[in-house]
Scaffold this motif. Structure first.
Motif, PDB file in Angstrom:
ATOM      1  N   LEU A 169     -14.779 -67.698 -14.522  1.00 48.66           N
ATOM      2  CA  LEU A 169     -15.090 -67.543 -15.940  1.00 48.66           C
ATOM      3  C   LEU A 169     -15.485 -66.102 -16.213  1.00 48.66           C
ATOM      4  N   GLY A 170     -15.322 -65.692 -17.462  1.00 48.58           N
ATOM      5  CA  GLY A 170     -15.701 -64.346 -17.850  1.00 48.58           C
ATOM      6  C   GLY A 170     -17.086 -64.335 -18.482  1.00 48.58           C
ATOM      7  N   HIS A 171     -17.611 -63.115 -18.645  1.00 49.74           N
ATOM      8  CA  HIS A 171     -18.977 -62.949 -19.147  1.00 49.74           C
ATOM      9  C   HIS A 171     -19.126 -63.358 -20.603  1.00 49.74           C
ATOM     10  N   MET A 172     -18.006 -63.498 -21.338  1.00 45.17           N
ATOM     11  CA  MET A 172     -18.085 -63.873 -22.745  1.00 45.17           C
ATOM     12  C   MET A 172     -17.671 -65.329 -22.976  1.00 45.17           C
ATOM     13  N   ASP A 173     -17.468 -66.088 -21.916  1.00 48.12           N
ATOM     14  CA  ASP A 173     -17.036 -67.476 -22.068  1.00 48.12           C
ATOM     15  C   ASP A 173     -18.208 -68.365 -22.488  1.00 48.12           C
ATOM     16  N   PRO A 174     -17.930 -69.345 -23.347  1.00 46.11           N
ATOM     17  CA  PRO A 174     -19.025 -70.196 -23.836  1.00 46.11           C
ATOM     18  C   PRO A 174     -19.757 -70.942 -22.719  1.00 46.11           C
ATOM     19  N   GLU A 175     -19.031 -71.316 -21.668  1.00 45.45           N
ATOM     20  CA  GLU A 175     -19.701 -71.989 -20.549  1.00 45.45           C
ATOM     21  C   GLU A 175     -20.736 -71.074 -19.909  1.00 45.45           C
ATOM     22  N   VAL A 176     -20.441 -69.775 -19.892  1.00 42.18           N
ATOM     23  CA  VAL A 176     -21.374 -68.819 -19.289  1.00 42.18           C
ATOM     24  C   VAL A 176     -22.588 -68.623 -20.199  1.00 42.18           C
ATOM     25  N   PHE A 177     -22.368 -68.585 -21.509  1.00 40.94           N
ATOM     26  CA  PHE A 177     -23.525 -68.487 -22.409  1.00 40.94           C
ATOM     27  C   PHE A 177     -24.411 -69.731 -22.287  1.00 40.94           C
ATOM     28  N   ALA A 178     -23.778 -70.893 -22.103  1.00 41.71           N
ATOM     29  CA  ALA A 178     -24.581 -72.119 -21.910  1.00 41.71           C
ATOM     30  C   ALA A 178     -25.380 -72.028 -20.615  1.00 41.71           C
TER      31      ALA A 178
END
Lengths: 380, 380
Positions: free
Chosen positions: B29-38
């Protein structure tokens, strides 16, 4: 939290190289262990090859991402009040100007509009009129897909007395880089771009001339964490400076070795071929290169103007629901362009074939994937 | 390069937690992916628990190791010319003083000899005589195994108007930490210490008062990469600042959750028990605590004076040949002490039982492992 396999076709991070993924498992050594110093020595040698660095160049990994690489250049090679000349034709050039100013430099800029390359003559003019100590330029401007004319800019800088810092974040590792020929003094990239290692380390190279400049500073480098002297204590002197992310060193080592084994010229051809295929696939759908002149186009980040009427956010969200990520524009180009990464493991025909197939489904069109196959031939 | 399984009993990095090792695989995943923000949101919440942070505290991971955490405090919370008071009784206190000076602060120190704790009264005296803007103290001085009297120092600072920065590198995660009760304004640790995640990220907490101080700066933070404003743009505003090491976020998340699930008081007991057992095992061999008073002794780094005649380098090399690493002294204590890490997965009876067995073989003695078993009972 489980992560669905996801296809990253953004300008980074790129899909992890399998060898890098495997190497991450070897994390049971400390930063002062002899095996790690041996590994670091191999990384340093391979980085000299990556950058085409002359003798006397210091190479290392910073324990941070590419932006720390950028910042370390200004922190180490400019002193408060020094005149620094920066090329700005996109977000990352602008970031350089901000960082240099924060570190106390007197910043002047050479600018070009988004989508246009910087002019070497403008650098020559600017250098003639002052006492510039450091010139900084982005080789490939990730935010717009422009390849700046680095050899010509470097030629303008040579003989001026200024050091030359090059942001090679989207270029080094996907084409031969000639630090020696350019006369570049500081070069950096991020692990997660052309090398397809995990993000978290920034490979740097510092010329002998830049090391001498650093050694003659009147004031210590404000940034202790990335002070070249402290880094050399660790990388060359094998004495403790700060803890390094050993697992990321192993992964970067594996990915870098794989890149050099494949060959930088071969990787350049691979990125160009996939890029040509994607363009041939998408132009009939109304996509067009944001950078019209192919010679000014960054081979590793394909920036495309969207077809009239295409909803940027909705289309990328639909692709994302199919586990494919591409990037939109940044700043002034937001909503107007897509940016497709053609770096490292991202520049693989099979991945872009899948992207095109998914895009056909999302847009309800046909033919893109088959046009791609025609260009790529047996590769796709 | 193949890596032999290796037992890390140094003061960090500590052996990787199995859940952290497993989570490293999820890197697509990338740093701007919603899963990462979660994921980041869960990390932020768990960090508030880890640090006992009051409402209004900003928590995040820096994309660097603990020394970047240290530097970010001075870069963000002190301005050039500000008076900064620093406790120095070992290498890491001295490092703080150097960093603060590099960032332009007017540095004053409160000192104690290596192996002795800092005096709260000395802080009170120093605060009475000036206009101190920031006080910085190391909770556990890793270089000597001293636990500084943090509650009493914090009491001396409270009401002075100065912010309090606490280096919790060897304590947070292995004991309850009461940022709210202490009135601490900035706290940091490294991922590879008490949490047994891979090195490369630094968990930080910034109080509401410190954020207000930062917002009122006359000059921008020199350190763009770790500027609190830029970090909040990313962690709270979900806008791009710099690429973050997503794989390390996943690993830290897993390790942090495991620590909170076990319970911080339980981890404190675990470290204390193993430490008691090691001391009982080694004292009859002539090892003695470098810090005589148990109340001043850091529970997570056991510093031991070597028996007369024991060859530090040769003995540690022999242990290392058996794939067991312990650390020697730093600076003035080099050659005189060993430092044994009792943090995270390092504080496990089975690992120290193996260390003692190997040490018996290296020294040609017996009884150490059995004394350890007697103290640990069924745990060993």
């Amino acid at each position: 939290m489980t992560v669905r396999p996801h296809l990253l076709l953004t300008p980074g991070p790129t899909p992890l190289h399998p060898a890098a993924r495997e190497a991450l498992g070897g994390e049971s050594l400390g930063h002062m262990d002899p095996e790690v110093f041996a590994l670091n020595g191999e990384i340093q040698a391979d980085l000299r090859t990556l950058y085409g660095a002359p003798d006397g160049t210091f190479t290392a990994l910073l324990a941070g991402t590419g932006s720390l690489g950028m910042e370390a250049g200004f922190a180490n090679l400019a002193e408060p009040g020094d005149e620094v000349l920066i090329g700005v034709n996109g977000s990352f050039g602008a970031r350089m100007a901000e960082m240099a100013a924060r570190h106390g430099a007197h910043v002047r800029t050479v600018t070009a509009a988004p989508g246009e390359p910087l002019s070497p003559a403008a650098f020559a003019d600017a250098l003639a009129g002052g006492d510039v100590r450091l010139v900084a330029v982005v080789h490939g401007e990730t935010s717009t897909g422009v390849l700046n004319p680095l050899p010509e800019i470097a030629e303008a800088v040579r003989g001026s007395g200024a050091l030359l810092s090059v942001d090679a974040v989207t270029t080094a590792g996907m084409q031969p880089f000639d630090m020696a020929g350019l006369g570049a003094d500081y070069v950096y990239t991020g692990s997660q771009k052309c090398l397809s290692a995990p993000p978290g380390v920034a490979p740097i190279a510092v010329s002998g001339r830049a090391l001498a400049r650093h050694a003659a500073r009147r004031t210590p480098t404000a940034l202790w964490y990335a002070d070249f002297a402290g880094l050399r204590d660790y990388w060359e002197g094998h004495s403790y400076h700060h803890t390094v992310p050993v697992g990321l060193h192993f992964a970067l080592h594996a990915a870098l070795r794989a890149a050099l084994d494949e060959g930088l010229p071969q990787r350049q051809v691979r990125a160009a071929e996939v890029g040509r295929g994607v363009l041939a696939a998408l132009e009939p759908l109304g996509f067009s290169p944001f950078v019209p002149d192919p010679a000014q186009r960054l081979p590793t980040v394909l920036a495309l103007r969207l077809p009239p009427g295409l909803d940027d956010a909705a289309t990328r969200a639909a692709l994302r629901a199919r586990s494919v990520s591409v990037a939109g524009g940044m700043g002034p180009t937001a909503g107007q362009i897509w940016r497709l990464g053609l770096m490292g493991e991202g520049a693989r025909p099979a991945l872009y074939h899948r992207f095109l197939t998914e895009l056909e489904a999302v847009l309800g069109v046909r033919g893109a994937a088959s046009r791609f196959e025609q260009v790529l031939g047996t590769h796709a």
